[in-house]
Scaffold this motif. Structure first.
Motif, PDB file in Angstrom:
ATOM      1  N   GLY A 197       0.662   1.457 -10.433  1.00 35.60           N
ATOM      2  CA  GLY A 197       1.926   1.607 -11.132  1.00 35.60           C
ATOM      3  C   GLY A 197       2.829   2.647 -10.487  1.00 35.60           C
ATOM      4  N   SER A 198       2.365   3.247  -9.389  1.00 35.29           N
ATOM      5  CA  SER A 198       3.171   4.237  -8.671  1.00 35.29           C
ATOM      6  C   SER A 198       3.314   3.821  -7.210  1.00 35.29           C
ATOM      7  CB  SER A 198       2.514   5.619  -8.741  1.00 35.29           C
ATOM      8  OG  SER A 198       1.388   5.689  -7.878  1.00 35.29           O
ATOM      9  N   ASP A 199       4.169   4.536  -6.481  1.00 40.19           N
ATOM     10  CA  ASP A 199       4.348   4.261  -5.049  1.00 40.19           C
ATOM     11  C   ASP A 199       3.035   4.359  -4.288  1.00 40.19           C
ATOM     12  OD1 ASP A 199       7.057   4.052  -5.510  1.00 40.19           O
ATOM     13  OD2 ASP A 199       7.556   6.044  -4.741  1.00 40.19           O
ATOM     14  N   THR A 200       2.150   5.213  -4.747  1.00 40.55           N
ATOM     15  CA  THR A 200       0.935   5.508  -3.998  1.00 40.55           C
ATOM     16  C   THR A 200      -0.028   4.333  -3.939  1.00 40.55           C
ATOM     17  OG1 THR A 200       1.166   7.850  -4.481  1.00 40.55           O
ATOM     18  CG2 THR A 200      -1.005   7.128  -3.803  1.00 40.55           C
ATOM     19  N   LYS A 201       0.064   3.379  -4.854  1.00 39.80           N
ATOM     20  CA  LYS A 201      -0.818   2.210  -4.759  1.00 39.80           C
ATOM     21  C   LYS A 201      -0.581   1.477  -3.440  1.00 39.80           C
ATOM     22  CE  LYS A 201      -2.478  -1.910  -7.155  1.00 39.80           C
ATOM     23  NZ  LYS A 201      -2.232  -3.000  -6.211  1.00 39.80           N
ATOM     24  N   SER A 202       0.674   1.268  -3.079  1.00 46.96           N
ATOM     25  CA  SER A 202       0.951   0.582  -1.815  1.00 46.96           C
ATOM     26  C   SER A 202       0.652   1.482  -0.612  1.00 46.96           C
ATOM     27  CB  SER A 202       2.397   0.095  -1.764  1.00 46.96           C
ATOM     28  OG  SER A 202       3.310   1.161  -1.931  1.00 46.96           O
ATOM     29  N   PHE A 203       0.775   2.790  -0.786  1.00 48.13           N
ATOM     30  CA  PHE A 203       0.385   3.728   0.265  1.00 48.13           C
ATOM     31  C   PHE A 203      -1.084   3.552   0.630  1.00 48.13           C
ATOM     32  CE2 PHE A 203      -1.621   7.867   1.206  1.00 48.13           C
ATOM     33  CZ  PHE A 203      -0.945   8.225   2.362  1.00 48.13           C
ATOM     34  N   HIS A 204      -1.916   3.232  -0.370  1.00 47.65           N
ATOM     35  CA  HIS A 204      -3.342   3.015  -0.105  1.00 47.65           C
ATOM     36  C   HIS A 204      -3.537   1.990   1.019  1.00 47.65           C
ATOM     37  CE1 HIS A 204      -4.551   4.113  -4.532  1.00 47.65           C
ATOM     38  NE2 HIS A 204      -4.213   5.178  -3.829  1.00 47.65           N
ATOM     39  N   VAL A 205      -2.814   0.886   0.934  1.00 53.66           N
ATOM     40  CA  VAL A 205      -2.975  -0.194   1.910  1.00 53.66           C
ATOM     41  C   VAL A 205      -2.485   0.252   3.285  1.00 53.66           C
ATOM     42  CG1 VAL A 205      -2.293  -2.549   2.511  1.00 53.66           C
ATOM     43  CG2 VAL A 205      -2.873  -1.978   0.146  1.00 53.66           C
ATOM     44  N   GLY A 206      -1.322   0.903   3.309  1.00 52.22           N
ATOM     45  CA  GLY A 206      -0.801   1.392   4.579  1.00 52.22           C
ATOM     46  C   GLY A 206      -1.707   2.430   5.208  1.00 52.22           C
ATOM     47  N   ARG A 207      -2.222   3.317   4.386  1.00 52.35           N
ATOM     48  CA  ARG A 207      -3.082   4.367   4.905  1.00 52.35           C
ATOM     49  C   ARG A 207      -4.399   3.795   5.415  1.00 52.35           C
ATOM     50  NH1 ARG A 207      -2.099   9.174   7.229  1.00 52.35           N
ATOM     51  NH2 ARG A 207      -3.676  10.750   6.717  1.00 52.35           N
ATOM     52  N   ALA A 208      -4.935   2.793   4.712  1.00 59.26           N
ATOM     53  CA  ALA A 208      -6.163   2.145   5.179  1.00 59.26           C
ATOM     54  C   ALA A 208      -5.948   1.512   6.552  1.00 59.26           C
ATOM     55  CB  ALA A 208      -6.617   1.090   4.169  1.00 59.26           C
ATOM     56  N   ALA A 209      -4.791   0.867   6.736  1.00 58.19           N
ATOM     57  CA  ALA A 209      -4.462   0.278   8.034  1.00 58.19           C
ATOM     58  C   ALA A 209      -4.377   1.355   9.108  1.00 58.19           C
ATOM     59  CB  ALA A 209      -3.137  -0.480   7.936  1.00 58.19           C
ATOM     60  N   GLN A 210      -3.682   2.426   8.782  1.00 56.91           N
ATOM     61  CA  GLN A 210      -3.513   3.530   9.724  1.00 56.91           C
ATOM     62  C   GLN A 210      -4.853   4.183  10.048  1.00 56.91           C
ATOM     63  OE1 GLN A 210      -1.326   7.030   8.294  1.00 56.91           O
ATOM     64  NE2 GLN A 210      -0.018   6.887  10.106  1.00 56.91           N
ATOM     65  N   ASN A 211      -5.687   4.402   9.030  1.00 56.70           N
ATOM     66  CA  ASN A 211      -6.998   5.010   9.246  1.00 56.70           C
ATOM     67  C   ASN A 211      -7.894   4.138  10.117  1.00 56.70           C
ATOM     68  OD1 ASN A 211      -6.281   7.173   7.652  1.00 56.70           O
ATOM     69  ND2 ASN A 211      -7.428   6.510   5.850  1.00 56.70           N
ATOM     70  N   GLY A 212      -7.860   2.821   9.866  1.00 57.63           N
ATOM     71  CA  GLY A 212      -8.687   1.915  10.654  1.00 57.63           C
ATOM     72  C   GLY A 212      -8.253   1.852  12.100  1.00 57.63           C
ATOM     73  N   LEU A 213      -6.942   1.829  12.320  1.00 61.27           N
ATOM     74  CA  LEU A 213      -6.418   1.828  13.683  1.00 61.27           C
ATOM     75  C   LEU A 213      -6.852   3.103  14.404  1.00 61.27           C
ATOM     76  CD1 LEU A 213      -2.845   0.792  14.747  1.00 61.27           C
ATOM     77  CD2 LEU A 213      -3.893   2.833  15.688  1.00 61.27           C
TER      78      LEU A 213
END
Length: 447
Positions: A197-213
């Motif tokens: 329900g906050s901006d940070t939910k979508s940040f989770h997905v972006g951060r996971a991508a960034q962390n994996g890369l």
């Protein structure tokens, strides 16, 4: 051992070993992801992150999908921002057995690194995409449902590992370096459900991508981690869950394909709301022929699977992001407007008096006898008459999948708001061409 098993399987996976239905699912998953990333490119969560982080950009190598002003960023930030954009509308794909949204973390990282490397062919890209999605979904199944129930956002906690496997495959890592990549990703556990329900939910997905890369690139240069990061006593699976069937799930790698069960959302919100939206839209179409009016509705009762209230029980959402986790808003827009696209999840619609009036008349009741994609809705009118609807399987489920035409309509509906009609049509055509692309960076440069 689990870490070695995932690594070895991914390293040895070939395009020729992928069944046709798996390739088709991979193409559809990529296509759907591109549309979602374009559609979310102008959302405040994406643009705020871009504004905050652009001073830290490195060499521009990788496309920010749907962004006309800032076309490229370095691979790390492109993975983050495309990941945010692809998930911010909650419109991305879903592995229904775990509620993982698998393509966001994996494709965001993979596309960014593919452009940075250059010359990556479509079949190479799809093979790496499948490797990453299979890894994250098998691991997700291995800790489901305890991991999710305790409060982890499973999309991102397994997504970083999936992204690392995909990028590691692209970088042609051998088994031991791939184990290190998995390890480096696994230690970067990201995502709490309290952020929904906050901006940070979508940040989770972006951060996971960034962390994996980051994990895969580090491993490619010799950076090390535990070779038993998944299965060790204090490794990933035993730390994030008290339930662990990882070995059992990994035993079906290459024989049971999780990507083949990937589902695509017809509505941009929590997937458990979809049955109520589906039924409400159908009821909307029946109200006028029955001689009734939405304003005559006295009450609405929706019987739903218990998970619906746990995940989407927000009775009075205050903005579009909160509304994505409100079964009451989903039912209201279905009944009043007869549709539920991105335009029905704006702050303006959420605060509309007519929508609020109907929303307040909806009661959701948990019923353990109902399936996760099932609902029974009863609408009672002021004169005492009723309309009922029973949805056994919602559109977008494995049993009632979206058609190619529906996927294209969804893509164009999102992308046209960002790129215009002609730009959206061009992007759609390009995204469908991933399988035969001779260079991924050429494919996406005009999206």
């Amino acid at each position: 051992m689990a870490t070695e098993r995932v690594a070895s399987w991914a390293v040895n996976l070939t395009y020729s070993s992928l069944p046709p239905e798996v390739v088709q699912a991979a193409v559809q998953s990529f296509y759907n992801w591109v549309g979602c990333a374009i559609g979310g490119a102008t959302h405040p969560a994406t643009t705020t992150a871009l504004d905050a982080l652009s001073p830290f950009f490195g060499k521009s190598t990788s496309t920010l999908l749907g962004n006309k002003a800032t076309r490229q960023a370095d691979a790390s930030h492109a993975a983050l921002l495309n990941g945010i954009a692809s998930h911010v509308h909650d419109y991305d794909d879903t592995h229904l057995a775990t509620i993982i949204h698998p393509t966001g973390p994996v494709a965001s990282a993979l596309l960014a690194q593919s452009e940075a490397v250059g010359g990556v062919k479509g079949d190479e890209f799809l093979t790496a995409l499948v490797a990453g999605i299979e890894a994250e979904c098998k691991l997700g199944l291995g800790v489901w449902p305890d991991h999710y129930d305790v409060g982890w956002h499973i999309t991102s906690t397994v997504g970083s590992i999936g992204a690392a496997v995909a990028v590691g495959k692209l970088l042609r890592l051998q088994t031991t370096p791939m184990q290190h990549a998995i390890s480096i990703a696994a230690t970067q556990v990201t995502g709490l459900r309290d952020m929904f329900g906050s901006d940070t939910k979508s940040f989770h997905v972006g951060r996971a991508a960034q962390n994996g890369l980051l994990a895969a690139v580090l491993a490619s240069k010799g950076y090390t981690g535990s070779l038993q990061a998944i299965e060790a006593k204090r490794g990933w699976s035993n730390v994030v869950s008290t339930v662990n069937t990882v070995d059992k799930q990994l035993s079906t790698l290459g024989s049971v394909w999780e990507i083949a069960a990937n589902a695509f959302k017809p509505y941009p919100c929590g997937i458990v709301v979809h049955p109520v939206i589906d039924g409400s839209i159908q009821l909307h179409r029946e109200i006028a022929p029955a001689g009734k009016n939405v304003k005559d509705i006295k009450s609405v009762v929706a019987r739903v699977h218990p998970l619906v209230l746990e995940l989407t029980g927000k009775k009075t959402p205050q903005d579009g992001l909160q509304a994505k986790f409100s079964v009451y808003h989903g039912g209201a827009i279905g009944l009043v407007l007869g549709k539920a696209g991105p335009a029905q999840y704006t702050d303006e619609v959420v605060l509309n008096s007519e929508i609020i009036s109907i929303r307040d008349k909806i009661t959701a009741i948990a019923d353990e006898k109902l399936g996760a994609d099932e609902t029974e809705i009863t609408v009672v009118f002021a004169d005492g008459s009723e309309l009922k609807k029973h949805i056994v399987h919602a559109v977008g489920s494995v049993q009632v999948p979206m058609t190619t035409a529906q996927l294209e309509e969804k893509f164009l509906d999102q992308a046209s708001l960002v790129l215009g009609t002609e730009g959206a049509q061009t992007a759609s055509k390009l995204a469908w061409g991933i399988q035969t692309s001779r260079a991924v960076e050429t494919l996406v440069k005009d999206i």
